[in-house]
Design a protein around this motif. Sequence first.
Motif, short mmCIF file in Angstrom:
data_model
loop_
_atom_site.label_atom_id
_atom_site.label_comp_id
_atom_site.label_asym_id
_atom_site.label_seq_id
_atom_site.Cartn_x
_atom_site.Cartn_y
_atom_site.Cartn_z
N ALA A 1 0.83 -1.21 0.00
CA ALA A 1 0.00 0.00 0.00
C ALA A 1 0.86 1.26 0.00
N SER A 2 1.96 1.23 0.74
CA SER A 2 2.81 2.43 0.76
C SER A 2 3.48 2.66 -0.58
N TYR A 3 3.84 1.58 -1.29
CA TYR A 3 4.40 1.75 -2.63
C TYR A 3 3.34 2.24 -3.61
N ILE A 4 2.14 1.70 -3.51
CA ILE A 4 1.07 2.10 -4.42
C ILE A 4 0.69 3.57 -4.20
N LEU B 1 3.78 -2.01 9.08
CA LEU B 1 3.11 -3.09 9.79
C LEU B 1 1.81 -2.59 10.40
N LEU B 2 1.84 -1.43 11.03
CA LEU B 2 0.64 -0.87 11.64
C LEU B 2 -0.44 -0.59 10.60
N VAL B 3 -0.05 0.05 9.52
CA VAL B 3 -1.01 0.36 8.45
C VAL B 3 -1.57 -0.93 7.84
N GLY B 4 -0.72 -1.92 7.66
CA GLY B 4 -1.16 -3.18 7.08
C GLY B 4 -2.11 -3.95 7.97
N VAL B 5 -1.85 -3.97 9.27
CA VAL B 5 -2.73 -4.69 10.19
C VAL B 5 -4.09 -3.99 10.29
N VAL B 6 -4.07 -2.66 10.42
CA VAL B 6 -5.34 -1.91 10.45
C VAL B 6 -6.05 -2.07 9.12
N GLY B 7 -5.30 -2.03 8.03
CA GLY B 7 -5.90 -2.23 6.70
C GLY B 7 -6.49 -3.61 6.52
N ALA B 8 -5.87 -4.62 7.11
CA ALA B 8 -6.41 -5.97 7.02
C ALA B 8 -7.76 -6.06 7.72
N VAL B 9 -7.87 -5.41 8.86
CA VAL B 9 -9.15 -5.41 9.59
C VAL B 9 -10.20 -4.63 8.81
N ALA C 1 -6.30 -7.18 2.33
CA ALA C 1 -5.58 -6.37 3.32
C ALA C 1 -4.93 -5.16 2.66
N THR C 2 -4.39 -5.33 1.46
CA THR C 2 -3.77 -4.22 0.75
C THR C 2 -4.82 -3.17 0.38
N ALA C 3 -5.98 -3.62 -0.07
CA ALA C 3 -7.05 -2.67 -0.40
C ALA C 3 -7.47 -1.90 0.85
N GLY C 4 -7.58 -2.57 1.98
CA GLY C 4 -7.91 -1.89 3.23
C GLY C 4 -6.83 -0.91 3.66
N ALA C 5 -5.57 -1.29 3.47
CA ALA C 5 -4.46 -0.40 3.83
C ALA C 5 -4.44 0.83 2.92
N ILE C 6 -4.74 0.65 1.65
CA ILE C 6 -4.82 1.80 0.73
C ILE C 6 -5.92 2.74 1.17
N ILE C 7 -7.06 2.20 1.55
CA ILE C 7 -8.16 3.03 2.04
C ILE C 7 -7.74 3.79 3.30
N CYS C 8 -7.06 3.11 4.21
CA CYS C 8 -6.60 3.76 5.45
C CYS C 8 -5.62 4.88 5.14
N LEU C 9 -4.67 4.64 4.24
CA LEU C 9 -3.71 5.69 3.88
C LEU C 9 -4.40 6.86 3.20
N TRP C 10 -5.36 6.57 2.34
CA TRP C 10 -6.09 7.63 1.66
C TRP C 10 -6.86 8.49 2.66
#
Length: 77
Positions: free
Chosen positions: A17-20, A31-39, A62-71
């Motif tokens: 997600a951070s690369y995208i 790790l934090l973004v990925g775990v929250v994104g997975a949930v 999980a990646t889609a969730g992490a992208i949403i969290c970063l956005w």
Amino acid sequence: MGLIIFLVIGLIAGVLASYIMGKKQDLLLNLLVGVVGAVVGGLLAGLVGLGATGLIGQIIIATAGAIICLWVWQRIR
């Protein structure tokens, strides 16, 4: 064993997600973004009737969730 796999999936999702999103982050933040994104991704996928089968499916959700969290985080800042 399940927790370790969940953390590895979260780490992979956070890095992807951070690369995208073009955000360079350190390992712990990924790790934090990925775990929250997975949930978040799991909850949203369940709401629309999607299910993740296998490791690749879980990483995609999980990646889609992490992208949403970063956005959302970018919009808040």
